[in-house]
Design an enzyme around this catalytic site. Sequence first.
Site, PDB file in Angstrom:
ATOM      1  N   LYS A  11      99.857  -2.573  49.266  1.00 34.62           N
ATOM      2  CA  LYS A  11      99.327  -1.216  49.459  1.00 34.62           C
ATOM      3  C   LYS A  11      98.763  -1.134  50.864  1.00 34.62           C
ATOM      4  CE  LYS A  11      98.997   2.524  46.906  1.00 34.62           C
ATOM      5  NZ  LYS A  11      99.857   2.922  45.779  1.00 34.62           N
TER       6      LYS A  11
HETATM    7  P1  NAD Z   1      98.791  13.752  46.792  1.00 34.26           P
HETATM    8  O1  NAD Z   1      97.977  13.542  48.010  1.00 34.26           O
HETATM    9  O2  NAD Z   1     100.145  14.329  46.922  1.00 34.26           O
HETATM   10  O3  NAD Z   1      97.988  14.632  45.723  1.00 34.26           O
HETATM   11  C1  NAD Z   1      96.686  14.306  45.304  1.00 34.26           C
HETATM   12  C2  NAD Z   1      96.124  15.476  44.515  1.00 34.26           C
HETATM   13  O4  NAD Z   1      94.855  15.098  43.970  1.00 34.26           O
HETATM   14  C3  NAD Z   1      95.876  16.728  45.348  1.00 34.26           C
HETATM   15  O5  NAD Z   1      96.166  17.861  44.569  1.00 34.26           O
HETATM   16  C4  NAD Z   1      94.377  16.649  45.652  1.00 34.26           C
HETATM   17  O6  NAD Z   1      93.807  17.909  45.927  1.00 34.26           O
HETATM   18  C5  NAD Z   1      93.880  16.074  44.355  1.00 34.26           C
HETATM   19  N1  NAD Z   1      92.589  15.400  44.483  1.00 34.26           N
HETATM   20  C6  NAD Z   1      92.158  14.605  45.481  1.00 34.26           C
HETATM   21  N2  NAD Z   1      90.914  14.185  45.229  1.00 34.26           N
HETATM   22  C7  NAD Z   1      90.548  14.727  44.053  1.00 34.26           C
HETATM   23  C8  NAD Z   1      89.388  14.664  43.262  1.00 34.26           C
HETATM   24  N3  NAD Z   1      88.318  13.965  43.648  1.00 34.26           N
HETATM   25  N4  NAD Z   1      89.371  15.341  42.063  1.00 34.26           N
HETATM   26  C9  NAD Z   1      90.449  16.055  41.696  1.00 34.26           C
HETATM   27  N5  NAD Z   1      91.573  16.157  42.389  1.00 34.26           N
HETATM   28  C10 NAD Z   1      91.624  15.496  43.565  1.00 34.26           C
HETATM   29  O7  NAD Z   1      98.857  12.314  46.094  1.00 34.26           O
HETATM   30  P2  NAD Z   1      99.933  11.786  45.036  1.00 34.26           P
HETATM   31  O8  NAD Z   1     100.990  11.059  45.769  1.00 34.26           O
HETATM   32  O9  NAD Z   1     100.286  12.879  44.081  1.00 34.26           O
HETATM   33  O10 NAD Z   1      99.080  10.668  44.297  1.00 34.26           O
HETATM   34  C11 NAD Z   1      98.191  10.978  43.216  1.00 34.26           C
HETATM   35  C12 NAD Z   1      97.905   9.706  42.427  1.00 34.26           C
HETATM   36  O11 NAD Z   1      99.138   9.179  41.933  1.00 34.26           O
HETATM   37  C13 NAD Z   1      97.268   8.586  43.233  1.00 34.26           C
HETATM   38  O12 NAD Z   1      96.425   7.845  42.367  1.00 34.26           O
HETATM   39  C14 NAD Z   1      98.444   7.720  43.610  1.00 34.26           C
HETATM   40  O13 NAD Z   1      98.087   6.385  43.903  1.00 34.26           O
HETATM   41  C15 NAD Z   1      99.259   7.826  42.338  1.00 34.26           C
HETATM   42  N6  NAD Z   1     100.680   7.505  42.505  1.00 34.26           N
HETATM   43  C16 NAD Z   1     101.455   8.176  43.400  1.00 34.26           C
HETATM   44  C17 NAD Z   1     102.800   7.859  43.505  1.00 34.26           C
HETATM   45  C18 NAD Z   1     103.716   8.628  44.430  1.00 34.26           C
HETATM   46  O14 NAD Z   1     104.942   8.385  44.354  1.00 34.26           O
HETATM   47  N7  NAD Z   1     103.235   9.516  45.259  1.00 34.26           N
HETATM   48  C19 NAD Z   1     103.345   6.842  42.715  1.00 34.26           C
HETATM   49  C20 NAD Z   1     102.538   6.187  41.805  1.00 34.26           C
HETATM   50  C21 NAD Z   1     101.199   6.521  41.702  1.00 34.26           C
END
Ligand code: NAD
Length: 427
Positions: free
Chosen positions: A117
């Site tokens: 990561k």
């Molecule tokens: P992103 O940046 O695209 O979206 C994050 C979202 O969460 C946004 O809508 C933001 O406004 C919201 N957010 C941020 N802080 C917040 C809070 N304190 N309370 C409520 N909402 C909040 O990120 P993403 O890629 O969608 O990732 C989201 C989660 O999924 C993370 O934990 C990430 O590690 C996990 N994840 C992502 C992927 C991927 O392919 N992008 C894969 C596996 C896991």
Amino acid sequence: MTQLNEPHLPADPSGDSAWETALAQLDEAAELMGLAPGVHEILRAPKRSLSVSVPFRLDDGSTRVCQGYRVHHNVTRGPAKGGLRYHSSVDLDEVKALAMWMTWKCAVAQIPFGGAKGGVAVDPKALSRSELERMTRRYASEILPFIGPERDIPAPDMNTDEDIMSWIMDTYSMNHGYSVPGVVTGKPVSIGGSRGRAGATSRGVMYTIFSTLKSLGIGIEEVSVAIQGYGKVGGHAAQLLHDAGCRVVAVSDVDGGLYRDRGLDPEAINRHKKLGGSVSGCPGAEPVTNAELLEIDCDVLVPAAVEGVISVKNADKVKARVVCEAANGPITFEGDKILSERGVFVVPDILANSGGVTVSYFEWVQDIQAYFWSEEDVNERLRQIMERAFVEVYQMAEDKGLTMRQAAHWIGVGRVAEAHLTRGLFP
Ligand code: NAD
């Protein structure tokens, strides 16, 4: 293998940090499965952690320096793989936890990668696009010796997108003198990205929710779902689940949330978000806070934002029958115990959100072969991997009387431990 070090300090399972949670989960799995102490000791510590300072020029000509990280937790089963996060709260412990979860996730999905990561402690919303590009290219240059198609392949995570992956791919390629598409995944299709990658994590979450509902004897139609986080994962998941006939009753982002008992329309929310940057305030729905969203009376709760949102402070108030962890580490170790005692069916992150790394693996394979698949092929192969992984974890949980998280860790940690024992300890 014999014990290598002094006995480790036990994790503090009541700690709410992602690293404490990750260590407590590993320690619990090690005890349940009788893991050899030497292997346990190896798996508790990341293989390598790189901390870099990232100086870059702001548009006004001044210089700013941010702290960046890249951690390889384990590379015994293959090259390190994991996302890159831009967030002001990023620190080394968070990146270590996220890297450890990547190791187990790849093993549960049977993908030949280890766990990594990366992150930069920065609020990307405070930077212009050109500042973001300069910072990304400098960060990529600083971690250059760590990454590569055979070493470590970054991908998008919170606040990073396919533009950022393009800049990293370009920076790496310029340093090598030829194009190296396999150095990152989550790129645009025009430079070697995979069809289906953008929505892959969410699609995997959907398949996992369907497998869960089937196992619990609940029909898909009219199932009510609340989703925290409306980004790449949560936003796509809302659309896919809505299209599949589920009732998405609540969504939120960092600025607040929306609730509508009869179901929200993701297309209307997307239009509203495009105008103002947030789901908050979308007409036709009641406002809810992020804290309220987690306690909504619904069938399936999907935390898809940040770590540690369900803890001892609110786990007894969660009303959903199923919690599907689309985010990494949204439930603390102690919060998880409370949910489990209350009979809430929790699908752990290392299973539920593995669709992203699965299609990242497909993208890497396609880049190396220089032969690209159709979106139908990608989605079908993803479905097969997600369903197989779910059945393996569910079966293990049933057979041994474990929670889904304990079973997933048993399988993931077990596969990594087996690889260690098969390879032996160097030298
Ligand atoms: P992103 O940046 O695209 O979206 C994050 C979202 O969460 C946004 O809508 C933001 O406004 C919201 N957010 C941020 N802080 C917040 C809070 N304190 N309370 C409520 N909402 C909040 O990120 P993403 O890629 O969608 O990732 C989201 C989660 O999924 C993370 O934990 C990430 O590690 C996990 N994840 C992502 C992927 C991927 O392919 N992008 C894969 C596996 C896991």
